[in-house]
Each structure stands twice: as structure tokens, then as C-alpha cells.
Design a protein around this motif. Structure first.
Motif, PDB file in Angstrom:
ATOM      1  N   CYS A   6       0.629  -0.997   0.335  1.00 29.03           N
ATOM      2  CA  CYS A   6       0.139   0.089  -0.012  1.00 29.03           C
ATOM      3  C   CYS A   6       1.144   0.945   0.374  1.00 29.03           C
ATOM      4  O   CYS A   6       0.623   2.068   1.037  1.00 29.03           O
ATOM      5  CB  CYS A   6      -1.229   0.161   0.989  1.00 29.03           C
ATOM      6  N   CYS A   7       1.522   1.158  -0.627  1.00 28.78           N
ATOM      7  CA  CYS A   7       2.784   1.826  -0.776  1.00 28.78           C
ATOM      8  C   CYS A   7       3.078   3.072   0.683  1.00 28.78           C
ATOM      9  O   CYS A   7       3.953   4.290   0.659  1.00 28.78           O
ATOM     10  CB  CYS A   7       2.121   3.739  -1.702  1.00 28.78           C
ATOM     11  N   LEU A   8       3.502   1.890   1.688  1.00 25.49           N
ATOM     12  CA  LEU A   8       3.655   2.628   2.505  1.00 25.49           C
ATOM     13  C   LEU A   8       5.331   2.723   2.639  1.00 25.49           C
ATOM     14  O   LEU A   8       6.160   3.733   3.852  1.00 25.49           O
ATOM     15  CB  LEU A   8       3.581   1.650   4.193  1.00 25.49           C
ATOM     16  N   GLY A   9       6.033   1.655   2.130  1.00 25.91           N
ATOM     17  CA  GLY A   9       7.253   2.394   2.168  1.00 25.91           C
ATOM     18  C   GLY A   9       7.545   3.138   1.277  1.00 25.91           C
ATOM     19  O   GLY A   9       8.532   3.586   1.764  1.00 25.91           O
ATOM     20  N   LEU A  10       6.799   3.870   0.865  1.00 32.38           N
ATOM     21  CA  LEU A  10       7.263   4.688  -0.499  1.00 32.38           C
ATOM     22  C   LEU A  10       6.914   6.046   0.318  1.00 32.38           C
ATOM     23  O   LEU A  10       7.499   7.172   0.664  1.00 32.38           O
ATOM     24  CB  LEU A  10       6.350   4.723  -1.411  1.00 32.38           C
ATOM     25  N   LEU A  11       6.157   6.470   1.345  1.00 38.75           N
ATOM     26  CA  LEU A  11       5.310   7.004   2.103  1.00 38.75           C
ATOM     27  C   LEU A  11       6.590   7.798   3.285  1.00 38.75           C
ATOM     28  O   LEU A  11       6.902   8.251   3.447  1.00 38.75           O
ATOM     29  CB  LEU A  11       4.344   6.782   2.973  1.00 38.75           C
ATOM     30  N   ALA A  12       7.181   6.181   3.436  1.00 37.47           N
ATOM     31  CA  ALA A  12       8.528   6.347   4.896  1.00 37.47           C
ATOM     32  C   ALA A  12       9.809   7.324   4.300  1.00 37.47           C
ATOM     33  O   ALA A  12      10.517   7.875   4.678  1.00 37.47           O
ATOM     34  CB  ALA A  12       8.800   5.108   5.138  1.00 37.47           C
ATOM     35  N   PHE A  13       9.911   6.543   2.834  1.00 30.70           N
ATOM     36  CA  PHE A  13      11.086   7.105   2.085  1.00 30.70           C
ATOM     37  C   PHE A  13      10.830   8.653   2.299  1.00 30.70           C
ATOM     38  O   PHE A  13      11.185   9.174   2.202  1.00 30.70           O
ATOM     39  CB  PHE A  13      11.196   6.622   0.387  1.00 30.70           C
ATOM     40  N   ILE A  14       9.832   9.146   1.474  1.00 30.26           N
ATOM     41  CA  ILE A  14       9.405  10.622   1.029  1.00 30.26           C
ATOM     42  C   ILE A  14       9.566  11.508   2.286  1.00 30.26           C
ATOM     43  O   ILE A  14      10.427  12.228   2.607  1.00 30.26           O
ATOM     44  CB  ILE A  14       8.330  10.720   0.691  1.00 30.26           C
TER      45      ILE A  14
END
Length: 135
Positions: free
Chosen positions: A56-64
Motif C-alpha cells: 500500500c505504498c507505505l515504504g514509499l511514504l516512509a522514504f518520502i
């Protein structure tokens, strides 16, 4: 009450009249404090979460949020960096827990399928079906 005030004051010695302030040695006390440790931005953890567990794009949000935290840290805004870093950490933990649960579910389903507990939904052969018979 007067006794309490006497006890709360630090003990001072009265300077003798024959000694002037110019004759006393002068000293300067400098207190050196360590600068506060910069808050962690969890950038590497967020990168791995983005690459290997981006549910659910949690990794991408964490990276941002990790990148925002690093930017704030470079600018010297430690409270902003701490806030963004904390958000990145929470997102990484949530992604990690979800990924662990998904792996456990997949391994359990595969193990049950291999063991034969879960059978495919095929109808039994024609001869054994009691509903198909002479009419």
C-alpha cells in the motif's frame, strides 16, 4: 522564616576591607555543552522497505518522510527532523508488520495446499456423483 532564608542563601565570605577587587585573580569559566545529537531519519530502512515491502505504498511514504527529515536536519531544524523521522519510523514499522503477516499467511496456505488439507474445488468424477443417474 528568617532561618529558612538564611539556610537557602549560599555561604558568602565578606571581602576584607584591605583587599580590593583589582588585586584578586580573575578567572573565566566556560561551560562547553555537547551539541544535541541530530535525530535519526531512518533513510536506509525506508529505502529497503520501499524496495522489498512496499505494501500500500507505505515504504514509499516512509522514504518520502525520511528524505524530508534529512532535509530538515541539514537546515538545522531538529524538531522538524524529529517529527518527520518519527513518522517515517512508524510507517516502516507498519509496513514491516503487514509484510510479516502476509508472509505467514502465504507460507501457511502453501504448506496446507502441499499437505493436501486444502483441495481444489473440482467436482467428483461422473460415475461417483449421485445426482447424475438414469432418469
Amino acid at each position: 522564616r528568617a532561618r529558612r532564608m538564611q539556610q537557602s542563601l549560599p555561604p558568602y565570605e565578606v571581602l576584607p576591607a584591605e583587599v580590593s577587587m583589582e588585586e584578586l585573580p580573575r578567572s573565566t569559566t566556560v561551560l562547553l555543552e555537547e551539541p544535541p545529537r541530530p535525530p535519526r531519519d531512518h533513510l536506509v530502512w525506508s529505502l529497503f522497505t520501499t524496495l522489498y515491502g512496499n505494501f500500500c505504498c507505505l515504504g514509499l511514504l516512509a522514504f518520502i518522510f525520511s528524505v524530508k527529515s534529512r532535509d530538515r536536519k541539514v537546515l538545522g531544524d531538529y524538531s522538524g527532523a524529529l517529527s518527520y523521522g518519527s513518522t517515517a519510523k512508524c510507517l516502516n514499522i507498519a509496513a514491516l508488520v503487514i509484510n510479516i503477516v502476509l508472509v505467514v499467511i502465504v507460507v501457511t496456505v502453501v504448506a496446507l495446499a502441499v499437505a493436501g488439507v486444502i483441495r481444489s474445488a473440482q467436482p467428483p468424477p461422473y460415475e461417483q456423483n449421485p445426482f447424475f443417474g438414469p432418469t
